[in-house]
Design a protein around this motif. Sequence first.
Motif, mmCIF file in Angstrom:
data_model
loop_
_atom_site.group_PDB
_atom_site.id
_atom_site.type_symbol
_atom_site.label_atom_id
_atom_site.label_comp_id
_atom_site.label_asym_id
_atom_site.label_seq_id
_atom_site.Cartn_x
_atom_site.Cartn_y
_atom_site.Cartn_z
ATOM 1 N N PHE A 109 0.826 -1.208 0.000
ATOM 2 C CA PHE A 109 0.000 0.000 0.000
ATOM 3 C C PHE A 109 0.864 1.264 0.000
ATOM 4 N N PRO A 110 0.322 2.364 -0.528
ATOM 5 C CA PRO A 110 0.964 3.659 -0.299
ATOM 6 C C PRO A 110 0.860 4.013 1.190
ATOM 7 N N LYS A 111 1.602 5.021 1.607
ATOM 8 C CA LYS A 111 1.611 5.419 3.016
ATOM 9 C C LYS A 111 0.216 5.799 3.498
ATOM 10 N N ASP A 112 -0.172 5.248 4.653
ATOM 11 C CA ASP A 112 -1.442 5.546 5.312
ATOM 12 C C ASP A 112 -2.637 5.287 4.399
ATOM 13 N N SER A 113 -2.522 4.272 3.543
ATOM 14 C CA SER A 113 -3.588 3.949 2.590
ATOM 15 C C SER A 113 -3.908 2.465 2.647
ATOM 16 N N LYS A 115 -5.275 1.124 -0.271
ATOM 17 C CA LYS A 115 -5.435 0.815 -1.686
ATOM 18 C C LYS A 115 -4.224 0.036 -2.165
ATOM 19 N N THR A 117 -1.380 -1.741 -4.429
ATOM 20 C CA THR A 117 -0.625 -1.425 -5.637
ATOM 21 C C THR A 117 -0.678 -2.611 -6.597
ATOM 22 N N LEU A 157 -7.187 1.245 10.103
ATOM 23 C CA LEU A 157 -6.333 1.088 8.930
ATOM 24 C C LEU A 157 -5.913 -0.373 8.740
ATOM 25 N N LYS A 160 -8.836 -2.334 7.312
ATOM 26 C CA LYS A 160 -9.065 -2.035 5.901
ATOM 27 C C LYS A 160 -8.022 -2.723 5.020
ATOM 28 N N ARG A 161 -6.786 -2.729 5.473
ATOM 29 C CA ARG A 161 -5.735 -3.379 4.690
ATOM 30 C C ARG A 161 -5.933 -4.889 4.631
#
Length: 215
Positions: A109-113, A115, A117, A157, A160-161
């Motif tokens: 994931f990107p930082k603090d995300s 979503k 890759t 977070l 969600k991940r």
Amino acid sequence: MTRTRTRTRTPRLPLTLTAATVVVAANILGATTADAADDPSVPPGTEATATAPVEVDANDPDLKLPEGATLAQAKVLDIKQVVEDEAGEERREDTNADVKFALQAEVLFPKDSAKLTGEAKARISEIAEEINTQNATRIRVFGFTDNLGSSAHGDVLSRKRANAVQGVLEAELNDSTVTYEVRGYGEQYPISSNATEAGRKKNRRVEVSFPRTEG
């Protein structure tokens, strides 16, 4: 409908560490999912174990077997093999009973995300291949963060991940007989010190675990 499984290659990881370990448990906090097969008390690898043995006097008469008594059947101890790539981004643990993959958040994931890759989806696909190889139908997907920021934010977070990774696994496996347990543990159960960025990086991860094939 008949389900056909294809045995595929094991995800590639250069061997850097092999160890037999015993891990002491901690209490947990987290939410279950509607399609969970059961409700484990802690993440795999953090189960409670007996305390260290006390010193034993081999000459103590109380240790001698009574006449006619026999010893219990020998028990095979659970051995853990750990394989990690050079950058520490991906880690695989094998025991007699389970297989567990841990992927660092930075490669997913990107930082603090939450979503994923494109590279992340390819790595998760390799884990799905191993799940097929093991014919596993019960899969746990657990998310973790470091201790930066609020605990509540880390809980959300990490969940969600874990959901994002589970979604890719479900699409790859496309098998209605597979059940998932998805949890976000936030900063609980760190595997390294949060005092340094290197340690925090290891703690920001998603773990996928499932039973291994018997025999």
